[in-house]
Scaffold this motif. Structure first.
Motif, PDB file in Angstrom:
ATOM      1  N   LEU A 208       0.831  -1.206   0.000  1.00  0.00           N
ATOM      2  CA  LEU A 208       0.000   0.000   0.000  1.00  0.00           C
ATOM      3  C   LEU A 208       0.863   1.253   0.000  1.00  0.00           C
ATOM      4  O   LEU A 208       0.611   2.204  -0.766  1.00  0.00           O
ATOM      5  CB  LEU A 208      -0.923  -0.016   1.220  1.00  0.00           C
ATOM      6  N   ILE A 209       1.900   1.270   0.836  1.00  0.00           N
ATOM      7  CA  ILE A 209       2.797   2.426   0.900  1.00  0.00           C
ATOM      8  C   ILE A 209       3.511   2.634  -0.433  1.00  0.00           C
ATOM      9  O   ILE A 209       3.621   3.759  -0.935  1.00  0.00           O
ATOM     10  CB  ILE A 209       3.823   2.244   2.040  1.00  0.00           C
ATOM     11  N   SER A 210       3.994   1.528  -1.030  1.00  0.00           N
ATOM     12  CA  SER A 210       4.721   1.653  -2.294  1.00  0.00           C
ATOM     13  C   SER A 210       3.827   2.199  -3.398  1.00  0.00           C
ATOM     14  O   SER A 210       4.259   3.053  -4.191  1.00  0.00           O
ATOM     15  CB  SER A 210       5.300   0.296  -2.708  1.00  0.00           C
ATOM     16  N   TYR A 211       2.567   1.742  -3.440  1.00  0.00           N
ATOM     17  CA  TYR A 211       1.669   2.232  -4.487  1.00  0.00           C
ATOM     18  C   TYR A 211       1.230   3.667  -4.227  1.00  0.00           C
ATOM     19  O   TYR A 211       0.970   4.420  -5.172  1.00  0.00           O
ATOM     20  CB  TYR A 211       0.454   1.310  -4.612  1.00  0.00           C
ATOM     21  N   ILE A 212       1.149   4.067  -2.969  1.00  0.00           N
ATOM     22  CA  ILE A 212       0.841   5.466  -2.663  1.00  0.00           C
ATOM     23  C   ILE A 212       1.970   6.371  -3.164  1.00  0.00           C
ATOM     24  O   ILE A 212       1.732   7.427  -3.774  1.00  0.00           O
ATOM     25  CB  ILE A 212       0.624   5.657  -1.144  1.00  0.00           C
TER      26      ILE A 212
END
Length: 324
Positions: A215-219
């Motif tokens: 989730l963090i990487s895609y954000i």
């Protein structure tokens, strides 16, 4: 050890999804179609990537490995479930049950690491494009895939090392269509509550941490895309969106099942069907529909096969396709 083998039940009884004859016929037809389409769709993507030179890129290499894992994940229990719809006594041997647990956690653990690798690939491609070819070399891609399988193997062995030595001497009814850790561990003849909570919840914790990392990487990727308005950014957004949809479909059922173990809800069966049947079926559709390069290559592959086998002059057909 002899005493343990002597007291062990020889088989487990699988209750399946339903006892209704009408629903069993409906599920037999439905899941047979889904399984065949899953195998066809993922095989098509795998063969298309392997046979199309311009798809020999890191993203598509990882995508083809995802298709391979989806075929494995769809096959470890679905064929038996389909055959069991016509069985009056749905059973599975002790060894078969342990094998299902081994394969389930092997494929899910491998897919988790592979999805993280795919998000890393998109992060490098979008946030550090000048270093993409250097970082995502063929050696690195092969290493990421090999690491995925290694982590999956270590994960599943860490689950089995405890359950293999538990005494199963009495209850042998599994309330699902395949064997899974939260269900089987409850059937041991000793108090396994603390051990079960530790083993099963560890899978849930791994799933949550992996999901948060993704989730963090895609954000970060989406924020980077937002700052660049171009055709390339629009294409990157489409690719990342398809990746994240796959992540959601895979992780939500896993988190629900393993974070709240030992709960006999009907929703557990529905989620088991979702991530073993529907998710492997939907993955090739999502990537094919949302990725122009894959969609074009798949259409060309199907057209080539159609004209090759459907015409009496294959040489003329291939030549015509090359001109187009």
């Amino acid at each position: 050890m002899e005493r343990l083998n002597y007291s062990r039940v020889p088989e487990f009884v699988l209750l399946g999804l339903t006892e209704s004859p009408e629903l069993q016929i409906f599920f037999f037809v439905t899941f047979s179609i889904f399984y065949l389409l899953t195998m066809f769709g993922n095989c098509l993507i795998l063969l298309t990537v392997l046979s199309t030179s311009h798809l020999h890129a890191p993203m598509f290499f990882l995508l083809s490995n995802l298709s391979l894992i989806d075929m494995c994940l769809s096959s470890f229990a679905t064929p038996k479930m389909i055959m069991d719809f016509f069985a009056h006594h749905k059973t599975i041997s002790f060894e078969g049950c342990i094998s299902q647990i081994f394969l389930l956690h092997l494929f899910t653990g491998t897919e988790i690491v592979l999805l993280i690798s795919m998000s890393f690939d998109r992060y490098i491609a979008i946030c550090k494009p000048l270093y993409y070819t250097t970082i995502m070399s063929q050696k690195v891609c092969v290493g990421l895939v090999a690491t995925s399988w290694m982590v999956g193997f270590l994960h599943t062995m860490s689950q089995l090392v405890f359950i293999l030595y538990l005494p199963f001497c009495g209850p042998n009814v599994v309330d699902n269509f395949f064997c899974d850790l939260p269900l089987v561990i409850q059937l041991a003849c000793i108090d396994t509550y603390v051990l079960g909570i530790f083993m099963v919840s560890s899978s849930g914790v791994i799933a949550i941490i992996s999901f948060l990392l993704l989730l963090i990487s895609y954000i970060v990727v989406l924020v980077t895309i937002r700052d660049h308005s171009s055709i390339g950014s629009s294409k990157a957004l489409s690719t990342c969106t398809s990746h994240f949809i796959v992540v959601l479909m895979f992780f939500v059922p896993c988190i629900f099942i393993y974070v709240w173990p030992f709960t006999n809800f009907l929703v557990d069966k529905i989620l088991s069907v979702f991530y073993t049947i529907f998710t492997p079926f939907l993955n090739p559709l999502i990537y094919t529909l949302r990725n122009q390069e894959v969609r074009t290559a798949v259409k060309k592959k199907l057209s080539t096969q159609y004209f090759t086998f459907g015409k009496t002059t294959p040489h003329y057909t291939v030549k015509g396709l090359e001109r187009s």
